[in-house]
Scaffold this motif. Structure first.
Motif, mmCIF file in Angstrom:
data_model
loop_
_atom_site.group_PDB
_atom_site.id
_atom_site.type_symbol
_atom_site.label_atom_id
_atom_site.label_comp_id
_atom_site.label_asym_id
_atom_site.label_seq_id
_atom_site.Cartn_x
_atom_site.Cartn_y
_atom_site.Cartn_z
ATOM 1 N N PRO A 78 0.764 -1.145 0.138
ATOM 2 C CA PRO A 78 0.066 0.010 -0.011
ATOM 3 C C PRO A 78 0.869 1.369 -0.014
ATOM 4 C CG PRO A 78 -1.021 -1.578 1.539
ATOM 5 C CD PRO A 78 0.473 -1.952 0.976
ATOM 6 N N GLY A 79 2.016 1.296 0.827
ATOM 7 C CA GLY A 79 2.822 2.429 0.759
ATOM 8 C C GLY A 79 3.624 2.686 -0.585
ATOM 9 N N VAL A 80 3.653 1.741 -1.461
ATOM 10 C CA VAL A 80 4.176 2.030 -2.725
ATOM 11 C C VAL A 80 3.526 2.395 -3.831
ATOM 12 C CG1 VAL A 80 6.142 0.979 -4.054
ATOM 13 C CG2 VAL A 80 6.191 0.370 -1.661
ATOM 14 N N GLU A 81 2.299 2.082 -3.532
ATOM 15 C CA GLU A 81 1.420 2.095 -4.653
ATOM 16 C C GLU A 81 1.260 3.724 -5.468
ATOM 17 O OE1 GLU A 81 -2.554 -0.227 -4.888
ATOM 18 O OE2 GLU A 81 -2.144 -0.147 -2.652
ATOM 19 N N PRO A 82 1.141 4.643 -4.274
ATOM 20 C CA PRO A 82 1.035 6.012 -5.156
ATOM 21 C C PRO A 82 2.306 6.448 -5.805
ATOM 22 C CG PRO A 82 1.135 6.094 -2.888
ATOM 23 C CD PRO A 82 0.749 4.618 -2.906
ATOM 24 N N TYR A 83 3.663 5.759 -5.440
ATOM 25 C CA TYR A 83 4.771 6.138 -5.947
ATOM 26 C C TYR A 83 4.523 5.478 -7.478
ATOM 27 C CZ TYR A 83 7.224 7.486 -1.623
ATOM 28 O OH TYR A 83 7.578 8.402 -0.679
ATOM 29 N N ALA A 84 4.103 4.197 -7.618
ATOM 30 C CA ALA A 84 4.184 3.731 -8.863
ATOM 31 C C ALA A 84 3.202 4.487 -9.890
ATOM 32 C CB ALA A 84 3.741 2.128 -8.927
ATOM 33 N N VAL A 85 2.295 4.734 -9.175
ATOM 34 C CA VAL A 85 0.909 5.535 -10.138
ATOM 35 C C VAL A 85 1.677 6.760 -10.519
ATOM 36 C CG1 VAL A 85 -1.134 6.665 -9.808
ATOM 37 C CG2 VAL A 85 -1.026 4.450 -8.963
ATOM 38 N N ILE A 86 2.404 7.656 -9.841
ATOM 39 C CA ILE A 86 3.094 8.827 -10.100
ATOM 40 C C ILE A 86 3.952 8.568 -11.266
ATOM 41 C CG2 ILE A 86 4.170 10.748 -9.345
ATOM 42 C CD1 ILE A 86 1.506 10.933 -8.500
ATOM 43 N N LEU A 87 4.743 7.491 -10.977
ATOM 44 C CA LEU A 87 5.869 7.245 -12.073
ATOM 45 C C LEU A 87 5.183 6.945 -13.466
ATOM 46 C CD1 LEU A 87 8.475 5.189 -10.258
ATOM 47 C CD2 LEU A 87 8.923 7.477 -11.279
ATOM 48 N N SER A 88 4.006 6.474 -13.347
ATOM 49 C CA SER A 88 3.296 5.950 -14.514
ATOM 50 C C SER A 88 3.046 7.314 -15.450
ATOM 51 C CB SER A 88 1.990 4.974 -14.255
ATOM 52 O OG SER A 88 0.844 5.797 -13.679
ATOM 53 N N LEU A 89 2.854 8.206 -14.898
ATOM 54 C CA LEU A 89 2.634 9.713 -15.681
ATOM 55 C C LEU A 89 3.795 9.933 -16.424
ATOM 56 C CD1 LEU A 89 0.983 11.423 -12.785
ATOM 57 C CD2 LEU A 89 -0.109 10.253 -14.481
ATOM 58 N N ALA A 90 4.997 9.690 -16.234
ATOM 59 C CA ALA A 90 6.152 10.020 -17.063
ATOM 60 C C ALA A 90 6.205 9.301 -18.425
ATOM 61 C CB ALA A 90 7.486 9.918 -16.167
ATOM 62 N N ASP A 91 6.865 9.939 -19.391
ATOM 63 C CA ASP A 91 6.714 9.287 -20.891
ATOM 64 C C ASP A 91 7.556 7.985 -20.785
ATOM 65 O OD1 ASP A 91 5.226 11.568 -21.355
ATOM 66 O OD2 ASP A 91 6.984 12.774 -22.157
ATOM 67 N N GLU A 92 8.702 7.947 -19.839
ATOM 68 C CA GLU A 92 9.664 6.742 -20.216
ATOM 69 C C GLU A 92 9.224 5.674 -19.324
ATOM 70 O OE1 GLU A 92 13.143 7.844 -18.454
ATOM 71 O OE2 GLU A 92 12.455 9.058 -16.617
ATOM 72 N N PHE A 93 8.024 5.619 -18.770
ATOM 73 C CA PHE A 93 7.314 4.637 -18.023
ATOM 74 C C PHE A 93 6.206 4.240 -18.489
ATOM 75 C CE2 PHE A 93 10.170 6.701 -14.874
ATOM 76 C CZ PHE A 93 11.297 5.812 -14.790
ATOM 77 N N ALA A 94 5.644 2.859 -18.447
ATOM 78 C CA ALA A 94 4.299 2.649 -19.113
ATOM 79 C C ALA A 94 3.886 1.353 -18.227
ATOM 80 C CB ALA A 94 4.538 2.261 -20.548
ATOM 81 N N VAL A 95 2.407 1.252 -18.356
ATOM 82 C CA VAL A 95 1.840 -0.070 -17.917
ATOM 83 C C VAL A 95 1.670 -1.007 -18.896
ATOM 84 C CG1 VAL A 95 -0.053 -0.843 -16.543
ATOM 85 C CG2 VAL A 95 0.749 1.498 -16.035
ATOM 86 N N GLY A 113 -0.638 7.755 -27.049
ATOM 87 C CA GLY A 113 -0.355 6.485 -26.269
ATOM 88 C C GLY A 113 -1.844 5.817 -25.757
ATOM 89 N N GLU A 114 -1.787 4.751 -25.108
ATOM 90 C CA GLU A 114 -2.693 4.272 -24.526
ATOM 91 C C GLU A 114 -3.177 4.932 -23.357
ATOM 92 O OE1 GLU A 114 -1.900 -0.452 -25.622
ATOM 93 O OE2 GLU A 114 -2.086 -0.066 -23.730
ATOM 94 N N ASP A 115 -4.501 5.001 -22.811
ATOM 95 C CA ASP A 115 -4.825 5.830 -21.789
ATOM 96 C C ASP A 115 -4.116 5.047 -20.471
ATOM 97 O OD1 ASP A 115 -6.281 7.467 -23.173
ATOM 98 O OD2 ASP A 115 -8.255 6.439 -22.842
ATOM 99 N N ASN A 116 -3.857 5.769 -19.571
ATOM 100 C CA ASN A 116 -3.483 5.453 -18.113
ATOM 101 C C ASN A 116 -4.305 4.833 -17.443
ATOM 102 O OD1 ASN A 116 -2.321 5.294 -15.706
ATOM 103 N ND2 ASN A 116 -0.585 6.723 -16.043
ATOM 104 N N PRO A 117 -4.260 3.727 -17.050
ATOM 105 C CA PRO A 117 -5.366 3.135 -16.239
ATOM 106 C C PRO A 117 -5.545 3.621 -14.936
ATOM 107 C CG PRO A 117 -3.587 1.775 -16.438
ATOM 108 C CD PRO A 117 -3.264 2.652 -17.463
ATOM 109 N N PHE A 118 -4.501 4.414 -14.316
ATOM 110 C CA PHE A 118 -4.503 4.898 -13.009
ATOM 111 C C PHE A 118 -5.087 6.228 -13.100
ATOM 112 C CE2 PHE A 118 -0.684 1.839 -12.809
ATOM 113 C CZ PHE A 118 -1.492 1.009 -12.465
ATOM 114 N N VAL A 119 -5.350 6.867 -14.358
ATOM 115 C CA VAL A 119 -5.878 8.387 -14.245
ATOM 116 C C VAL A 119 -7.533 8.392 -14.355
ATOM 117 C CG1 VAL A 119 -5.695 10.603 -15.415
ATOM 118 C CG2 VAL A 119 -3.590 9.099 -15.049
#
Length: 315
Positions: A78-95, A113-119
């Motif tokens: 749970p404590g790491v989830e928001p970090y991963a979600v924020i990182l997914s906003l950057a162009d160089e990272f993807a889900v 690109g594809e819609d970010n599933p976390f937004v």
């Protein structure tokens, strides 16, 4: 995490559509970005109102891992989830396939690109209560603009306007009914027998409604036989005939009816003058506001209207 990468991440957070929220992949919690600073990003969780700082150095740890291996989203703490979600906003990272991956050489433009599933976009992020507010505001503005005298005036409206009126009325009715039902249980907990509660706009009291339906024919006929009541008196088990038999004999109501009592809050009074006065006072105050404060409030109302128009268009 170097300055360029951190700066890009902050820019992506600040570029999120106003009103949109982010969604954690495992715990399914909604949060939004409150601010970004030189060494942290502050987020706020919708379910608790808790604000949490996400530290730049912790982002660096995850980026180092991503540069060598993927991060499985299903296994995130749970404590790491928001970090991963924020990182997914950057162009160089993807889900990709339930994992966050590093794609530094991707030639796919972020906007294409594809819609970010976390937004979760603003039109979908609104709560049910916010939707009721927005729909009611739009309907009120529409009715005011049309200057209707009574329902008969609806026939003179253009088809598109009449359609909007129908859609908004339906949305407000459906939303208000959900809100009414949600308010019913806590109201009943505070209402004693024969007690009336008073609010600014009206009153409610506790009322018990009894609903009856005949039992199956075999059970009814057996009860009639036990009490010496001729079956032809209620041939076809007509409820109205059963009512007469129950009243005129020693047959008990529960022998031939399944009796169900429903407790509900009954509206017994409405203060339309108070409602109108309240609404008029709000309108007058908005109209009388001048300067930056008044302009900001009118801009906010226009934004709400635009949000609803976008949501209705999307449906």
């Amino acid at each position: 995490m170097n300055d360029d990468r951190w700066g890009h991440l902050r820019t992506q957070c600040e570029a999120l559509e106003p009103g949109s929220v982010l969604l954690t992949p495992v715990s399914d919690r909604r949060f939004d970005v409150r601010r970004t600073d030189a060494d942290l990003i502050v987020v706020s969780f919708a379910d608790s109102g808790e604000e949490r700082p996400l530290w730049r150095e912790q982002f660096s740890v995850l980026v180092d891992q991503l540069e060598t291996d993927r991060i499985d989203l299903d296994a995130l703490q749970p404590g790491v989830e928001p970090y991963a979600v924020i990182l997914s906003l950057a162009d160089e990272f993807a889900v990709r396939a339930d994992a966050l991956v590093y794609e530094p050489d991707s030639d796919v433009d972020a906007d294409e690109g594809e819609d970010n599933p976390f937004v979760v976009p603003a039109s979908e992020a609104r709560t049910q209560v916010e939707r009721i507010h927005d729909d009611a505001l739009l309907l009120a503005a529409l009715v005011e603009r049309l200057d209707l005298v009574d329902e008969a005036d609806l026939s003179r409206l253009d088809t598109d306007v009449l359609t909007d009126c129908y859609v908004l009325s339906s949305d407000v009715q459906r939303g208000a009914d959900r809100l009414r039902k949600a308010a019913r249980e806590p109201i009943l907990e505070r209402l004693g027998p024969d007690q009336t509660l008073h609010g600014r706009y009206g009153t409610v009291r506790r009322t018990t409604r009894t609903r009856r339906r005949p039992k199956d024919d075999e059970t009814v006929f057996a009860a009639l036989d036990d009490h010496g009541v001729p079956r032809e008196w209620v041939t076809g088990v007509d409820p109205s005939k059963l009512d007469v038999v129950v009243e005129a004999t020693d047959l008990e109501e529960t022998d031939v009816f399944d009796v169900e009592e429903t407790v509900y809050a009954q509206k017994t009074g409405i203060d339309e003058d108070e409602k109108y006065s309240r609404l008029q006072g709000i309108a007058d105050r908005i109209e009388s506001l001048e300067g930056p404060e008044g302009e900001a409030l009118r801009d906010e109302l226009e934004t709400i209207e635009n949000r609803l128009e976008d949501a209705l268009s999307a449906d």
